[in-house]
Design a protein around this motif. Structure first.
Motif, PDB file in Angstrom:
ATOM      1  N   LEU A  66       9.527   8.131   3.706  1.00 62.34           N
ATOM      2  CA  LEU A  66       8.955   6.847   4.116  1.00 62.34           C
ATOM      3  C   LEU A  66      10.083   5.843   4.234  1.00 62.34           C
ATOM      4  O   LEU A  66      10.726   5.504   3.241  1.00 62.34           O
ATOM      5  N   SER A  67      10.342   5.367   5.433  1.00 58.49           N
ATOM      6  CA  SER A  67      11.428   4.425   5.678  1.00 58.49           C
ATOM      7  C   SER A  67      10.859   3.030   5.864  1.00 58.49           C
ATOM      8  O   SER A  67       9.984   2.817   6.709  1.00 58.49           O
ATOM      9  N   VAL A  68      11.364   2.070   5.100  1.00 60.10           N
ATOM     10  CA  VAL A  68      10.865   0.697   5.162  1.00 60.10           C
ATOM     11  C   VAL A  68      12.039  -0.268   5.223  1.00 60.10           C
ATOM     12  O   VAL A  68      13.156   0.061   4.872  1.00 60.10           O
ATOM     13  N   ARG A  69      11.746  -1.483   5.675  1.00 59.03           N
ATOM     14  CA  ARG A  69      12.749  -2.550   5.664  1.00 59.03           C
ATOM     15  C   ARG A  69      12.281  -3.737   4.819  1.00 59.03           C
ATOM     16  O   ARG A  69      12.906  -4.773   4.808  1.00 59.03           O
ATOM     17  N   GLY A  70      11.216  -3.551   4.131  1.00 59.48           N
ATOM     18  CA  GLY A  70      10.647  -4.625   3.336  1.00 59.48           C
ATOM     19  C   GLY A  70       9.161  -4.689   3.562  1.00 59.48           C
ATOM     20  O   GLY A  70       8.714  -5.096   4.637  1.00 59.48           O
ATOM     21  N   THR A  71       8.401  -4.247   2.597  1.00 60.67           N
ATOM     22  CA  THR A  71       6.958  -4.164   2.789  1.00 60.67           C
ATOM     23  C   THR A  71       6.286  -4.015   1.442  1.00 60.67           C
ATOM     24  O   THR A  71       6.932  -3.994   0.399  1.00 60.67           O
ATOM     25  N   ASN A  72       4.978  -3.898   1.446  1.00 68.65           N
ATOM     26  CA  ASN A  72       4.188  -3.586   0.257  1.00 68.65           C
ATOM     27  C   ASN A  72       3.346  -2.359   0.583  1.00 68.65           C
ATOM     28  O   ASN A  72       2.507  -2.412   1.490  1.00 68.65           O
ATOM     29  N   TYR A  73       3.589  -1.273  -0.123  1.00 69.79           N
ATOM     30  CA  TYR A  73       2.818  -0.064   0.155  1.00 69.79           C
ATOM     31  C   TYR A  73       2.493   0.683  -1.136  1.00 69.79           C
ATOM     32  O   TYR A  73       3.163   0.537  -2.156  1.00 69.79           O
ATOM     33  N   LEU A  74       1.433   1.468  -1.052  1.00 67.53           N
ATOM     34  CA  LEU A  74       0.967   2.277  -2.175  1.00 67.53           C
ATOM     35  C   LEU A  74       1.070   3.737  -1.770  1.00 67.53           C
ATOM     36  O   LEU A  74       0.559   4.140  -0.733  1.00 67.53           O
ATOM     37  N   LEU A  75       1.740   4.532  -2.600  1.00 64.38           N
ATOM     38  CA  LEU A  75       1.904   5.958  -2.328  1.00 64.38           C
ATOM     39  C   LEU A  75       1.288   6.756  -3.466  1.00 64.38           C
ATOM     40  O   LEU A  75       1.527   6.462  -4.634  1.00 64.38           O
ATOM     41  N   GLU A  76       0.499   7.757  -3.102  1.00 63.02           N
ATOM     42  CA  GLU A  76      -0.166   8.612  -4.092  1.00 63.02           C
ATOM     43  C   GLU A  76       0.053  10.068  -3.735  1.00 63.02           C
ATOM     44  O   GLU A  76      -0.033  10.465  -2.571  1.00 63.02           O
ATOM     45  N   VAL A  77       0.352  10.890  -4.748  1.00 63.70           N
ATOM     46  CA  VAL A  77       0.475  12.339  -4.586  1.00 63.70           C
ATOM     47  C   VAL A  77      -0.411  12.993  -5.634  1.00 63.70           C
ATOM     48  O   VAL A  77      -0.283  12.694  -6.831  1.00 63.70           O
ATOM     49  N   ASN A  78      -1.296  13.895  -5.209  1.00 70.18           N
ATOM     50  CA  ASN A  78      -2.196  14.530  -6.178  1.00 70.18           C
ATOM     51  C   ASN A  78      -1.650  15.872  -6.629  1.00 70.18           C
ATOM     52  O   ASN A  78      -0.550  16.286  -6.246  1.00 70.18           O
ATOM     53  N   ASP A  79      -2.424  16.559  -7.461  1.00 65.42           N
ATOM     54  CA  ASP A  79      -1.962  17.824  -8.045  1.00 65.42           C
ATOM     55  C   ASP A  79      -1.728  18.902  -7.003  1.00 65.42           C
ATOM     56  O   ASP A  79      -0.986  19.857  -7.243  1.00 65.42           O
ATOM     57  N   ASN A  80      -2.389  18.783  -5.847  1.00 62.73           N
ATOM     58  CA  ASN A  80      -2.222  19.769  -4.772  1.00 62.73           C
ATOM     59  C   ASN A  80      -1.111  19.385  -3.799  1.00 62.73           C
ATOM     60  O   ASN A  80      -0.945  20.021  -2.760  1.00 62.73           O
ATOM     61  N   GLN A  81      -0.377  18.323  -4.133  1.00 62.94           N
ATOM     62  CA  GLN A  81       0.715  17.812  -3.309  1.00 62.94           C
ATOM     63  C   GLN A  81       0.247  17.209  -1.994  1.00 62.94           C
ATOM     64  O   GLN A  81       1.032  17.024  -1.064  1.00 62.94           O
ATOM     65  N   GLU A  82      -1.048  16.898  -1.884  1.00 67.34           N
ATOM     66  CA  GLU A  82      -1.513  16.079  -0.765  1.00 67.34           C
ATOM     67  C   GLU A  82      -1.165  14.628  -1.079  1.00 67.34           C
ATOM     68  O   GLU A  82      -1.180  14.211  -2.244  1.00 67.34           O
ATOM     69  N   ALA A  83      -0.812  13.871  -0.066  1.00 66.04           N
ATOM     70  CA  ALA A  83      -0.341  12.497  -0.272  1.00 66.04           C
ATOM     71  C   ALA A  83      -1.155  11.521   0.556  1.00 66.04           C
ATOM     72  O   ALA A  83      -1.683  11.872   1.617  1.00 66.04           O
ATOM     73  N   GLU A  84      -1.239  10.300   0.052  1.00 67.38           N
ATOM     74  CA  GLU A  84      -1.848   9.227   0.829  1.00 67.38           C
ATOM     75  C   GLU A  84      -0.967   7.995   0.732  1.00 67.38           C
ATOM     76  O   GLU A  84      -0.552   7.585  -0.358  1.00 67.38           O
ATOM     77  N   LEU A  85      -0.680   7.414   1.885  1.00 71.63           N
ATOM     78  CA  LEU A  85       0.110   6.197   2.000  1.00 71.63           C
ATOM     79  C   LEU A  85      -0.793   5.071   2.485  1.00 71.63           C
ATOM     80  O   LEU A  85      -1.428   5.201   3.528  1.00 71.63           O
ATOM     81  N   SER A  86      -0.859   3.983   1.733  1.00 71.71           N
ATOM     82  CA  SER A  86      -1.606   2.789   2.145  1.00 71.71           C
ATOM     83  C   SER A  86      -0.614   1.656   2.336  1.00 71.71           C
ATOM     84  O   SER A  86       0.073   1.265   1.388  1.00 71.71           O
ATOM     85  N   VAL A  87      -0.501   1.148   3.565  1.00 74.98           N
ATOM     86  CA  VAL A  87       0.433   0.060   3.856  1.00 74.98           C
ATOM     87  C   VAL A  87      -0.345  -1.248   3.755  1.00 74.98           C
ATOM     88  O   VAL A  87      -1.172  -1.563   4.607  1.00 74.98           O
ATOM     89  N   LEU A  88      -0.063  -2.009   2.711  1.00 74.17           N
ATOM     90  CA  LEU A  88      -0.795  -3.245   2.457  1.00 74.17           C
ATOM     91  C   LEU A  88      -0.272  -4.383   3.315  1.00 74.17           C
ATOM     92  O   LEU A  88      -1.007  -5.305   3.659  1.00 74.17           O
ATOM     93  N   GLU A  89       1.008  -4.323   3.643  1.00 72.05           N
ATOM     94  CA  GLU A  89       1.659  -5.368   4.466  1.00 72.05           C
ATOM     95  C   GLU A  89       2.954  -4.792   4.992  1.00 72.05           C
ATOM     96  O   GLU A  89       3.599  -3.982   4.326  1.00 72.05           O
ATOM     97  N   GLY A  90       3.353  -5.192   6.204  1.00 68.70           N
ATOM     98  CA  GLY A  90       4.579  -4.643   6.796  1.00 68.70           C
ATOM     99  C   GLY A  90       4.293  -3.366   7.559  1.00 68.70           C
ATOM    100  O   GLY A  90       3.211  -3.177   8.112  1.00 68.70           O
ATOM    101  N   SER A  91       5.252  -2.466   7.591  1.00 73.85           N
ATOM    102  CA  SER A  91       5.064  -1.180   8.262  1.00 73.85           C
ATOM    103  C   SER A  91       5.991  -0.149   7.630  1.00 73.85           C
ATOM    104  O   SER A  91       7.006  -0.490   7.025  1.00 73.85           O
ATOM    105  N   VAL A  92       5.620   1.109   7.779  1.00 71.84           N
ATOM    106  CA  VAL A  92       6.383   2.223   7.210  1.00 71.84           C
ATOM    107  C   VAL A  92       6.473   3.322   8.255  1.00 71.84           C
ATOM    108  O   VAL A  92       5.470   3.667   8.889  1.00 71.84           O
ATOM    109  N   GLU A  93       7.661   3.879   8.446  1.00 68.70           N
ATOM    110  CA  GLU A  93       7.830   5.038   9.322  1.00 68.70           C
ATOM    111  C   GLU A  93       7.849   6.294   8.465  1.00 68.70           C
ATOM    112  O   GLU A  93       8.626   6.400   7.516  1.00 68.70           O
TER     113      GLU A  93
END
Length: 248
Positions: A120-147
């Protein structure tokens, strides 16, 4: 002939020849390793650096691990960004990013993160990253942007990155395949802002102002609890899940 620094012409020629024969890697600037300092620990003392109990103001550097048990913690990265770890989370500090292998982290500022299958590449933002036991991930971008760039064995696959904008959440398979890309609802924002990654922390996030401005302009009826002049949000469910086990 001797120059003003005391080197003869012959010696200067020898030094130049040596430099020209060095491999490019030897001349390149060293990789910037990620490090972080513990700013705050909540709900007990179960925040660890390399499995040893950590204390406030303690610093960790790559490739050390930072983990939590039943506690939550706030980290100050050398990039100037801040990360808040939820309970039962684990990350490893690395070159230019951290690797989240379990749990949740809220990042505010210019700090890139990784999972085992994405960067996840950012230049300044607010984001939430979650990884579960199965290694599935969820990214929530609260403000800004993420590549988001797909990785295979830690290396980019060459596929074009996916840009996740403010107000969107992206779900990834353990292999980095995009499963869903959805809009964050006002309920999602309310759950996050009233959840364990905001509740009880006393040290403000560096990009809190940008987050507040975005929410005021784009998420009607939602505000950040405790912001000056802003009423607290009534009780709401915890951070929204995507049908996966939670880590708190």
């Amino acid at each position: 002939m001797v120059d003003s620094l005391g080197f003869s012409a012959g010696r200067l020629s020898s030094l130049l020849a040596l430099v020209l024969t060095l491999p490019a890697a030897a001349l390149a600037a060293p990789a910037v390793s990620t490090s972080a300092t513990v700013q705050q620990i909540l709900d007990g003392k179960e925040l660890f650096i390399d499995a040893r109990q950590a204390v406030v103001k303690q610093k960790a550097s790559a490739p050390q691990d930072i983990s939590t048990g039943n506690s939550r913690g706030q980290l100050a990265f050398t990039s100037g960004a801040v990360g808040r770890l939820n309970r039962n989370s684990q990350l490893q500090l690395g070159d230019s990013c951290f690797l989240l292998s379990q749990g949740q982290i809220l990042v505010s500022g210019a700090q890139s993160g990784c999972t085992r299958s994405s960067r996840l590449s950012v230049r300044g933002t607010n984001y939430l990253l979650e990884v579960n036991d199965n290694q599935e991930a969820e990214l929530s971008v609260l403000e800004g942007s993420v590549e988001v760039e797909t990785l295979q064995n830690g290396e980019p696959t060459g596929a074009a990155p996916t840009r996740v904008e403010a107000g969107q959440k992206l779900r990834l398979s353990p292999q980095g395949v995009i499963l869903t890309l959805l809009k964050l609802s006002s309920g999602d924002y309310t759950g996050i802002l009233n959840g364990p990654l905001f509740e009880g922390f006393s040290i403000p996030l560096p990009a809190m102002g940008a987050l507040d401005s975005y929410i005021r302009a784009n998420v009607p009826g939602v505000s950040i609890p405790g912001m000056p002049g802003i009423p607290a949000i009534p009780g709401a469910p915890s951070v929204p899940s995507f049908g996966l086990p939670r880590f708190f």
